[in-house]
Design a protein around this motif. Sequence first.
Motif, PDB file in Angstrom:
ATOM      1  N   CYS A  67      24.807  23.285  91.437  1.00  0.00           N
ATOM      2  CA  CYS A  67      25.915  23.247  92.398  1.00  0.00           C
ATOM      3  C   CYS A  67      27.221  22.900  91.707  1.00  0.00           C
ATOM      4  O   CYS A  67      28.270  23.511  91.974  1.00  0.00           O
ATOM      5  CB  CYS A  67      25.623  22.226  93.499  1.00  0.00           C
ATOM      6  SG  CYS A  67      24.352  22.738  94.674  1.00  0.00           S
ATOM      7  N   HIS A  70      28.651  25.816  89.880  1.00  0.00           N
ATOM      8  CA  HIS A  70      29.049  26.963  90.689  1.00  0.00           C
ATOM      9  C   HIS A  70      30.044  26.586  91.781  1.00  0.00           C
ATOM     10  O   HIS A  70      30.282  27.359  92.715  1.00  0.00           O
ATOM     11  CB  HIS A  70      27.815  27.619  91.331  1.00  0.00           C
ATOM     12  CG  HIS A  70      26.949  28.335  90.341  1.00  0.00           C
ATOM     13  ND1 HIS A  70      26.060  27.674  89.510  1.00  0.00           N
ATOM     14  CD2 HIS A  70      26.827  29.669  90.046  1.00  0.00           C
ATOM     15  CE1 HIS A  70      25.431  28.558  88.742  1.00  0.00           C
ATOM     16  NE2 HIS A  70      25.878  29.771  89.046  1.00  0.00           N
ATOM     17  N   ARG A  72      29.916  24.373  94.174  1.00  0.00           N
ATOM     18  CA  ARG A  72      29.330  24.177  95.498  1.00  0.00           C
ATOM     19  C   ARG A  72      29.016  22.702  95.733  1.00  0.00           C
ATOM     20  O   ARG A  72      28.792  21.944  94.785  1.00  0.00           O
ATOM     21  CB  ARG A  72      28.050  25.010  95.658  1.00  0.00           C
ATOM     22  CG  ARG A  72      28.296  26.518  95.696  1.00  0.00           C
ATOM     23  CD  ARG A  72      26.975  27.270  95.719  1.00  0.00           C
ATOM     24  NE  ARG A  72      27.173  28.719  95.780  1.00  0.00           N
ATOM     25  CZ  ARG A  72      27.086  29.447  96.891  1.00  0.00           C
ATOM     26  NH1 ARG A  72      26.818  28.856  98.053  1.00  0.00           N
ATOM     27  NH2 ARG A  72      27.258  30.754  96.857  1.00  0.00           N
ATOM     28  N   HIS A  80      23.565  28.515 103.021  1.00  0.00           N
ATOM     29  CA  HIS A  80      23.965  29.586 102.100  1.00  0.00           C
ATOM     30  C   HIS A  80      23.763  29.140 100.656  1.00  0.00           C
ATOM     31  O   HIS A  80      23.295  29.912  99.806  1.00  0.00           O
ATOM     32  CB  HIS A  80      25.433  29.954 102.327  1.00  0.00           C
ATOM     33  CG  HIS A  80      25.714  30.540 103.677  1.00  0.00           C
ATOM     34  ND1 HIS A  80      25.731  29.770 104.819  1.00  0.00           N
ATOM     35  CD2 HIS A  80      25.987  31.814 104.060  1.00  0.00           C
ATOM     36  CE1 HIS A  80      26.005  30.547 105.859  1.00  0.00           C
ATOM     37  NE2 HIS A  80      26.152  31.798 105.424  1.00  0.00           N
ATOM     38  N   THR A  81      24.117  27.880 100.380  1.00  0.00           N
ATOM     39  CA  THR A  81      23.954  27.367  99.018  1.00  0.00           C
ATOM     40  C   THR A  81      22.484  27.297  98.638  1.00  0.00           C
ATOM     41  O   THR A  81      22.097  27.698  97.532  1.00  0.00           O
ATOM     42  CB  THR A  81      24.595  25.971  98.900  1.00  0.00           C
ATOM     43  OG1 THR A  81      26.016  26.098  98.974  1.00  0.00           O
ATOM     44  CG2 THR A  81      24.241  25.305  97.576  1.00  0.00           C
ATOM     45  N   GLU A  84      21.211  30.822  97.990  1.00  0.00           N
ATOM     46  CA  GLU A  84      21.694  31.352  96.710  1.00  0.00           C
ATOM     47  C   GLU A  84      20.967  30.701  95.543  1.00  0.00           C
ATOM     48  O   GLU A  84      20.603  31.368  94.562  1.00  0.00           O
ATOM     49  CB  GLU A  84      23.201  31.137  96.585  1.00  0.00           C
ATOM     50  CG  GLU A  84      23.842  31.821  95.384  1.00  0.00           C
ATOM     51  CD  GLU A  84      23.734  33.341  95.443  1.00  0.00           C
ATOM     52  OE1 GLU A  84      23.712  33.975  94.369  1.00  0.00           O
ATOM     53  OE2 GLU A  84      23.667  33.896  96.563  1.00  0.00           O
ATOM     54  N   TYR A  85      20.747  29.388  95.633  1.00  0.00           N
ATOM     55  CA  TYR A  85      20.019  28.679  94.587  1.00  0.00           C
ATOM     56  C   TYR A  85      18.584  29.198  94.485  1.00  0.00           C
ATOM     57  O   TYR A  85      18.071  29.440  93.384  1.00  0.00           O
ATOM     58  CB  TYR A  85      20.017  27.184  94.876  1.00  0.00           C
ATOM     59  CG  TYR A  85      19.300  26.358  93.839  1.00  0.00           C
ATOM     60  CD1 TYR A  85      19.774  26.282  92.529  1.00  0.00           C
ATOM     61  CD2 TYR A  85      18.150  25.645  94.155  1.00  0.00           C
ATOM     62  CE1 TYR A  85      19.129  25.521  91.570  1.00  0.00           C
ATOM     63  CE2 TYR A  85      17.487  24.883  93.204  1.00  0.00           C
ATOM     64  CZ  TYR A  85      17.975  24.827  91.912  1.00  0.00           C
ATOM     65  OH  TYR A  85      17.324  24.078  90.959  1.00  0.00           O
ATOM     66  N   SER A  87      17.537  32.133  95.306  1.00  0.00           N
ATOM     67  CA  SER A  87      17.603  33.465  94.716  1.00  0.00           C
ATOM     68  C   SER A  87      17.753  33.395  93.201  1.00  0.00           C
ATOM     69  O   SER A  87      17.157  34.180  92.461  1.00  0.00           O
ATOM     70  CB  SER A  87      18.762  34.251  95.330  1.00  0.00           C
ATOM     71  OG  SER A  87      18.805  35.563  94.812  1.00  0.00           O
ATOM     72  N   GLN A  88      18.537  32.425  92.734  1.00  0.00           N
ATOM     73  CA  GLN A  88      18.712  32.258  91.289  1.00  0.00           C
ATOM     74  C   GLN A  88      17.402  31.849  90.616  1.00  0.00           C
ATOM     75  O   GLN A  88      17.088  32.297  89.514  1.00  0.00           O
ATOM     76  CB  GLN A  88      19.797  31.205  91.015  1.00  0.00           C
ATOM     77  CG  GLN A  88      21.199  31.632  91.409  1.00  0.00           C
ATOM     78  CD  GLN A  88      21.717  32.776  90.550  1.00  0.00           C
ATOM     79  OE1 GLN A  88      21.588  32.745  89.334  1.00  0.00           O
ATOM     80  NE2 GLN A  88      22.281  33.785  91.184  1.00  0.00           N
ATOM     81  N   ALA A 127      14.232  34.818 101.234  1.00  0.00           N
ATOM     82  CA  ALA A 127      14.440  35.275  99.851  1.00  0.00           C
ATOM     83  C   ALA A 127      13.192  35.029  99.018  1.00  0.00           C
ATOM     84  O   ALA A 127      12.776  35.873  98.211  1.00  0.00           O
ATOM     85  CB  ALA A 127      15.645  34.557  99.238  1.00  0.00           C
TER      86      ALA A 127
END
Length: 348
Positions: A67, A70, A72, A80-81, A84-85, A87-88, A127
């Motif tokens: 975070c 990026h 965040r 959303h965070t 996204e994390y 997904s990474q 995800a």
Amino acid sequence: MNEDGRALPEPTAGERPPIYPLPENTGAHTAADYTLSEQTRSRIADGVPANTRRAYARQWAAFTAWCAGHGRVALPATGHTLAEYTSQLCEAGQAPASIEQAIAAVRTMHRLSGHTGQPATEAARLALRAYKRRRAEDGGRGQREAPPITIDALRAMVAACDLTTPIGRRDRLLLVLGLALMGRRSELVALTRDDVREVADGLEVTIRTSKTDKDSIGETIAIPRGSHPLTDPVAAWRDWLHVLDQAGHLTGRLLRRVNRHGGIGPSLGADAVNVIVRDLAVRANVPYAHAVTAHSLRAGGATVAYAAGVPVAVIAKHGRWAPASPVVLRYIRAVDRWRDNAMRNVGL
């Protein structure tokens, strides 16, 4: 508390969210009524298995670092965070079980900080679901499980021990107790000499605390005498006790380190148990030896017991599993898919 209902303390000393957040309207209460001393915090933390604390600490540290890198906010994070994390982590090829743990760790830290129910996990889990499906389509598998040790494999591994040496005698007892107790690594290394005693029918082994015994009530497990000289639990225990007696270790831990000269040291570590078991599996050339772990003994105990006709409830109690544990059911299904196979005896 994680998503399985297990309470967890904060993982890092530098970031210590309150275990009980201060209410907005305290009425007659003051801040003192919501204060925990360091000693109390420490006891609360010790109420959670050390391995769980360490795992969540690593996951939370990784999330906060990501975070920060990026731009965040880690606490409170948005859904959303977290998505996204997640997904990474998928892009990095991490195991689904590890990603599940990361999500649980983030949610736990939010709960401990007073942000119950945050961040939202629906997008992150979608995800992850897509990632699992793609892995399966690409030939990947789900969570890897340690192959169970069979009785034949156990005897081969014990035969690979040099029983003329202290190391060989210790390893023999470790193997036999691991399977006969259906023991976890933490349970095996925590055993003391006083926890094991010989009775007319075999051994009585006291497990003082375990993963499913959160209040440390303790339980005594009966281990019958064996029918084979290599894997008889009583013989293995007697042989190792003789080594401890000669070394003057009349009390304390049962399973201990042994140096190359046969010197007896302090308690054996949980990680060392994995190394010992896998090394003996390789030396004995058992099937899937390089995938064998200490958990293979626990899985093997449940598997061979069910194959011998032992009821599921008895296996779960003996192995200190929760009564409806899905883990035990996995071992049972592994036996049933061969014993009750639809294609057996159809004349193929």
